[in-house]
Design an enzyme around this catalytic site. Structure first.
Site, short mmCIF file in Angstrom:
data_model
loop_
_atom_site.label_atom_id
_atom_site.label_comp_id
_atom_site.label_asym_id
_atom_site.label_seq_id
_atom_site.Cartn_x
_atom_site.Cartn_y
_atom_site.Cartn_z
N CYS A 176 -2.09 9.34 2.57
CA CYS A 176 -1.70 8.75 1.29
C CYS A 176 -2.67 9.11 0.18
CB CYS A 176 -1.59 7.24 1.42
SG CYS A 176 -3.11 6.46 1.95
N GLU A 229 0.88 -1.17 0.00
CA GLU A 229 0.00 0.00 0.00
C GLU A 229 0.91 1.21 0.00
OE1 GLU A 229 -3.23 0.23 -0.27
OE2 GLU A 229 -3.70 -1.89 -0.17
P1 NAD Z 1 7.52 5.12 7.44
O1 NAD Z 1 8.81 5.88 7.47
O2 NAD Z 1 6.74 4.99 8.69
O3 NAD Z 1 7.83 3.71 6.84
C1 NAD Z 1 6.83 2.74 6.78
C2 NAD Z 1 7.37 1.47 7.40
O4 NAD Z 1 8.52 1.02 6.70
C3 NAD Z 1 7.80 1.63 8.85
O5 NAD Z 1 7.27 0.58 9.62
C4 NAD Z 1 9.30 1.60 8.80
O6 NAD Z 1 9.87 1.03 9.95
C5 NAD Z 1 9.57 0.74 7.59
N1 NAD Z 1 10.83 1.10 6.95
C6 NAD Z 1 11.30 2.34 6.69
N2 NAD Z 1 12.48 2.27 6.05
C7 NAD Z 1 12.76 0.95 5.90
C8 NAD Z 1 13.85 0.23 5.32
N3 NAD Z 1 14.88 0.84 4.76
N4 NAD Z 1 13.79 -1.12 5.35
C9 NAD Z 1 12.76 -1.75 5.90
N5 NAD Z 1 11.69 -1.12 6.46
C10 NAD Z 1 11.70 0.21 6.47
O7 NAD Z 1 6.53 5.74 6.43
P2 NAD Z 1 6.81 6.49 5.09
O8 NAD Z 1 7.45 5.56 4.13
O9 NAD Z 1 7.39 7.83 5.33
O10 NAD Z 1 5.24 6.66 4.74
C11 NAD Z 1 4.79 7.63 3.96
C12 NAD Z 1 4.43 7.04 2.62
O11 NAD Z 1 3.50 6.00 2.80
C13 NAD Z 1 3.78 8.01 1.70
O12 NAD Z 1 4.32 7.86 0.43
C14 NAD Z 1 2.33 7.59 1.70
O13 NAD Z 1 1.65 7.92 0.53
C15 NAD Z 1 2.44 6.13 1.90
N6 NAD Z 1 1.23 5.62 2.51
C16 NAD Z 1 0.44 4.81 1.79
C17 NAD Z 1 -0.75 4.35 2.32
C18 NAD Z 1 -1.69 3.46 1.55
O14 NAD Z 1 -2.60 2.92 2.17
N7 NAD Z 1 -1.51 3.28 0.27
C19 NAD Z 1 -1.11 4.71 3.61
C20 NAD Z 1 -0.24 5.54 4.31
C21 NAD Z 1 0.93 5.98 3.76
#
Ligand code: NAD
Length: 497
Positions: A244, A210
């Site tokens: 998102c 997602e």
């Molecule tokens: P985040 O930094 O919280 O990362 C998400 C998860 O990935 C966390 O649990 C984190 O620990 C893990 N993570 C981060 N870096 C990692 C790595 N190098 N290796 C393994 N795991 C890792 O969140 P984010 O990525 O900043 O989230 C924002 C993004 O998420 C936006 O692009 C948003 O659009 C997207 N998003 C999508 C949805 C959806 O339902 N489609 C919902 C919410 C957010």
């Protein structure tokens, strides 16, 4: 740090024991989860306040009640969802039974994101429990108060032999991803989505990703601009744009843009007062890194509306940018903050070209009363979903929600969450009776043209053949088989004489 191998092995042992399979057990856990939400509402509002300064209304509507309502729906329907489906039968299977079982995958990993830290983590978890899996729950370390809350509270309600919270950041998640899971459900950025996909592929583990992206909004002059502006800015400003499915940028004609900017000034004042910083309803940016990223985007422009910020509490004012070039950084990556760039086009066809020149978005918002143009826009673009004349509200339906291309793969919500965490196991039951064996015996060598013709008739897919018609064909088949059987019997008798 909990040892990931031991953790996964413990859950695998539980899964193999069959503990999570009975529907009664699953329902008991789901009801416990519902109690968790109901008994800890205040605590959840508090941690969401700490992480994002989320208002009570947004905390309840977009996280807590959202989770409770999803659980209510799942609990009410679970018994029927787990029942094996009986698909329609073709002529060749008239004497057989066909079932599609909903098998749990096993030990699944759910990785949550920080922007709706509780909802985005626990909504998929509920579906995974409903489907009979054991679950490793990995909240985002970025929303640390919510992560701690889940780590402390979940063991008080859910069976720890089956469901465990694993806290940690990149290092811990990297270690966890080395383990073999039976399914991985990830919510977060497309960049990290690629890392998850790569790790999962080492074990050929199926995934749902997602992700995000730049979700465009198209607004034309046939729409009620005032109402459209309210709906658009509400979608942009909830969670301070860290959503998102937030509208990322607006596409419209020049005259619509000018009317939109006038309406936007009025709407923002209506929503948040003359100084939005003082409004209790506007969230704050999650951390300094994200705050600095957003400020850098604003600084490259002369905002048409807003443009203020304050590092001391990571406040960013709802901001509209009209001096935008498609090559600007604000038009490159997902904004994920309360900043809305506006790009102008001449018509819907130009908007389509602009959208199709970019990565496929998670959602495409269209504000228009021009049915022909709406159809044109829907038919000629690809996105995770489309919402016409509103924003965000598609999340309140039970339709499948998910992205396409770089905005994600797979979908969930409502029954689709249960389906995501269930392997569809097809099972064909045949019997060893004489009738079925006689009908099917033409498949055995020695082959002949007569046998081939009969088999082709049997296997032919018939479009629109009614059940009534099939029953005639069955009678024909039985008659034919009896004739073959009698002939065979007579021949054997003659042979024995
Ligand atoms: P985040 O930094 O919280 O990362 C998400 C998860 O990935 C966390 O649990 C984190 O620990 C893990 N993570 C981060 N870096 C990692 C790595 N190098 N290796 C393994 N795991 C890792 O969140 P984010 O990525 O900043 O989230 C924002 C993004 O998420 C936006 O692009 C948003 O659009 C997207 N998003 C999508 C949805 C959806 O339902 N489609 C919902 C919410 C957010």
């Amino acid at each position: 740090m909990t040892n990931p191998s031991e953790l996964v092995q413990t859950l695998r042992n539980t899964f193999n024991s069959g503990k999570t399979k009975p529907v009664e057990f699953r329902l008991k856990q789901l009801k416990a989860l519902q109690r968790l939400y109901e008994e800890n509402t205040e605590a959840m509002i508090e941690v969401l306040g700490k992480d994002l300064r989320k208002s009570k209304q947004e905390s309840i509507l977009l996280e807590i009640d959202y989770l409770i309502n999803d659980l209510r729906h799942t609990i009410a329907n679970l018994r029927s969802w787990v029942e094996p489906e009986q698909p329609p039968k073709g002529f060749v299977n008239m004497l057989d039974s066909l079932y599609i079982y909903n098998d749990p995958y096993g030990v699944v990993l759910v990785i949550g994101s920080w922007n709706y830290p509780i909802q985005l983590t626990l909504l998929p978890v509920a579906g995974a429990i409903a489907a009979g899996n054991c679950v490793v729950i990995k909240p985002s370390e970025v929303s640390s108060a919510s992560s701690k809350f889940m780590a402390e509270t979940i063991p008080k309600y859910l069976d720890s032999d089956c469901y465990r919270v694993f806290e940690g950041g990149v290092a811990e998640t990297t270690a966890l991803l080395k383990e073999k899971f039976d399914y991985i459900f990830y919510t977060g950025s497309s960049q990290v989505g690629k890392i998850i996909h790569t790790a999962a592929s080492q074990h050929l583990t199926p995934v749902t990703l997602e992700l995000g992206g730049k979700s465009p909004v198209y607004l034309d002059k046939s729409a009620d601009i005032k109402v459209a502006t309210k709906r658009l800015l509400w979608g942009k400003c909830i969670n301070a744009g860290q959503t998102c499915v937030a509208p990322d940028y607006l596409i419209c004609t020049r005259d619509v843009r000018d009317r939109f900017v006038d309406c936007a000034k009025e709407t923002i004042r209506e929503f948040f007062g003359s100084d939005p910083k003082q409004s209790p309803d506007l969230c704050r940016i999650i951390n300094d890194r994200q705050f600095q990223r957003l400020v850098a985007l604003i600084k490259q422009h002369k905002p048409a509306v807003g443009g203020n910020f304050d590092a001391s509490d990571r406040y960013v004012e709802p901001t509209i940018l009209t001096d935008v070039d498609l090559k600007d950084p604000v038009m490159k990556d997902e904004i994920f903050g309360p900043i809305l760039p506006v790009v102008t086009v001449d018509d819907a066809s130009e908007a389509i070209k602009l959208i199709n020149a970019r990565e496929k978005p998670l959602v495409f918002y269209i504000f228009s009363n021009n049915k022909k143009d709406v159809k044109l826009l829907i038919d000629n673009t690809s996105s995770g979903g489309v919402l016409v004349n509103d924003t965000i509200m598609h999340m309140a339906t039970d339709m499948p929600f998910g992205g396409v291309g770089t905005s994600g793969m797979g979908s969930y919500h409502g029954k689709y969450t249960f389906d995501t965490f269930s392997h569809k196991k097809s099972c064909l039951y045949k019997d060893l009776g004489i009738l079925g064996e006689t009908l099917a015996s033409s498949r055995y060598p020695p082959y002949s043209d007569r046998k081939l013709k009969f088999l082709q008739l049997l296997l032919k897919k018939r479009q629109g053949v009614s059940f009534k018609c099939l029953s005639y064909l069955v009678v024909f088949g039985i008659g034919f088989a009896s004739a073959v059987g009698c002939k065979h019997l007579l021949e054997t008798k003659n042979f024995l004489k």
